[in-house]
Design an enzyme around this catalytic site. Structure first.
Site, mmCIF file in Angstrom:
data_model
loop_
_atom_site.group_PDB
_atom_site.id
_atom_site.type_symbol
_atom_site.label_atom_id
_atom_site.label_comp_id
_atom_site.label_asym_id
_atom_site.label_seq_id
_atom_site.Cartn_x
_atom_site.Cartn_y
_atom_site.Cartn_z
ATOM 1 N N LYS A 1 11.742 2.186 5.330
ATOM 2 C CA LYS A 1 12.256 1.291 6.364
ATOM 3 C C LYS A 1 13.733 1.612 6.648
ATOM 4 C CE LYS A 1 9.347 -2.384 4.505
ATOM 5 N NZ LYS A 1 9.290 -3.833 4.223
ATOM 6 N N ASN B 1 13.690 -4.251 1.388
ATOM 7 C CA ASN B 1 13.002 -3.701 0.209
ATOM 8 C C ASN B 1 12.589 -2.243 0.412
ATOM 9 O OD1 ASN B 1 10.829 -3.997 1.883
ATOM 10 N ND2 ASN B 1 9.849 -5.606 0.690
ATOM 11 N N GLU C 1 -3.234 1.199 9.826
ATOM 12 C CA GLU C 1 -1.832 1.633 9.914
ATOM 13 C C GLU C 1 -1.729 3.143 10.178
ATOM 14 O OE1 GLU C 1 -0.330 -1.951 6.962
ATOM 15 O OE2 GLU C 1 -0.232 0.110 6.232
ATOM 16 N N HIS D 1 7.446 0.451 2.812
ATOM 17 C CA HIS D 1 6.146 -0.197 3.034
ATOM 18 C C HIS D 1 5.042 0.692 2.490
ATOM 19 C CE1 HIS D 1 2.725 -2.004 5.107
ATOM 20 N NE2 HIS D 1 2.344 -0.766 5.333
ATOM 21 N N TYR E 1 3.028 -5.386 11.804
ATOM 22 C CA TYR E 1 3.234 -6.615 11.022
ATOM 23 C C TYR E 1 2.498 -7.821 11.599
ATOM 24 C CZ TYR E 1 6.680 -4.462 7.906
ATOM 25 O OH TYR E 1 7.304 -3.692 6.951
HETATM 26 P P1 IDP Z 1 4.749 -5.968 0.966
HETATM 27 O O1 IDP Z 1 5.671 -5.095 1.801
HETATM 28 O O2 IDP Z 1 5.127 -5.917 -0.470
HETATM 29 O O3 IDP Z 1 3.292 -5.689 1.209
HETATM 30 P P2 IDP Z 1 4.356 -8.424 2.489
HETATM 31 O O4 IDP Z 1 4.160 -9.766 1.852
HETATM 32 O O5 IDP Z 1 3.171 -7.777 3.122
HETATM 33 O O6 IDP Z 1 5.030 -7.480 1.392
HETATM 34 O O7 IDP Z 1 5.493 -8.589 3.580
HETATM 35 C C1 IDP Z 1 5.756 -7.567 4.502
HETATM 36 C C2 IDP Z 1 7.251 -7.373 4.622
HETATM 37 O O8 IDP Z 1 7.814 -8.539 5.216
HETATM 38 C C3 IDP Z 1 7.990 -7.232 3.277
HETATM 39 O O9 IDP Z 1 7.957 -5.923 2.773
HETATM 40 C C4 IDP Z 1 9.374 -7.673 3.652
HETATM 41 O O10 IDP Z 1 10.090 -6.617 4.306
HETATM 42 C C5 IDP Z 1 9.107 -8.766 4.676
HETATM 43 N N1 IDP Z 1 9.105 -10.085 4.045
HETATM 44 C C6 IDP Z 1 8.111 -10.647 3.331
HETATM 45 N N2 IDP Z 1 8.457 -11.877 2.899
HETATM 46 C C7 IDP Z 1 9.708 -12.080 3.351
HETATM 47 C C8 IDP Z 1 10.620 -13.184 3.233
HETATM 48 O O11 IDP Z 1 10.355 -14.218 2.616
HETATM 49 N N3 IDP Z 1 11.827 -13.003 3.848
HETATM 50 C C9 IDP Z 1 12.164 -11.894 4.534
HETATM 51 N N4 IDP Z 1 11.329 -10.843 4.674
HETATM 52 C C10 IDP Z 1 10.125 -10.935 4.083
HETATM 53 MG MG MG Z 2 2.070 -6.034 2.896
#
Ligand code: IDP
Ligand code: MG
Length: 149
Positions: free
Chosen positions: A9, A112, A126, A115, A49
């Protein structure tokens, strides 16, 4: 063999972690079958997303992921989806174990860095979204030393 979609990202690219991150997938023994970089359009980011579209963080997430370049990758191998998720680590870098990408480099749930597809159907969706042109087919001679049989 499974193929999974992995994407560095904008924060991972901005922080200069592209080489470090790609190296971890290579070293693990996964095979690179797709690689490119782009600044994602709002359209593709929203499709990617889509499952989170009702969440409060969705608008910020779309702004973030369209803000600067990402690196799109397709990695192939046995159980590639779960193998990649294990290399990546849990969503929040503060909870992620050292040794994982998020555990080693991340301090935030939103920023983070990376993805990875979470299941076979999402990987298929995807991969076709980000690589409509298809993926590479090639023989990895080193592969004979990655799997015993
Ligand atoms: P993942 O990337 O570990 O699969 P997901 O729950 O699918 O996590 O969420 C997708 C992306 O959305 C996360 O990687 C993160 O960038 C963002 N995200 C998820 N939860 C939050 C939050 O509470 N605050 C801000 N961004 C979030
Ligand atoms: Mg996810």
């Amino acid at each position: 063999m499974e193929t999974t979609y992995v994407m560095i990202k904008p924060d991972g690219v901005q922080r200069g972690l592209v080489g470090e991150i790609i190296q971890r997938f290579e070293r693990k023994g996964l095979k690179l079958v797709g690689l490119k970089s782009m600044v994602p359009s709002e359209e593709i980011a929203k499709k990617h997303y889509e499952v989170h579209s009702e969440r409060s963080f969705f608008p910020g997430l779309i702004r973030f992921v369209t803000s600067s370049p990402v690196v799109c990758m397709a990695w192939q191998g046995r159980d590639a989806i779960s193998v990649a998720r294990n290399l990546i680590g849990p969503t929040n870098g503060r909870d992620a174990a050292p040794g994982t990408i998020r555990g080693d480099f991340g301090m935030d749930i939103g920023y983070n860095m990376i993805h990875g597809s979470d299941a076979a159907e999402t990987a298929e969706f995807e991969l076709s979204l980000w690589f409509p042109e298809g993926l590479m087919t090639w023989e990895n001679t080193m592969g004979t030393w990655v799997y015993e049989g």
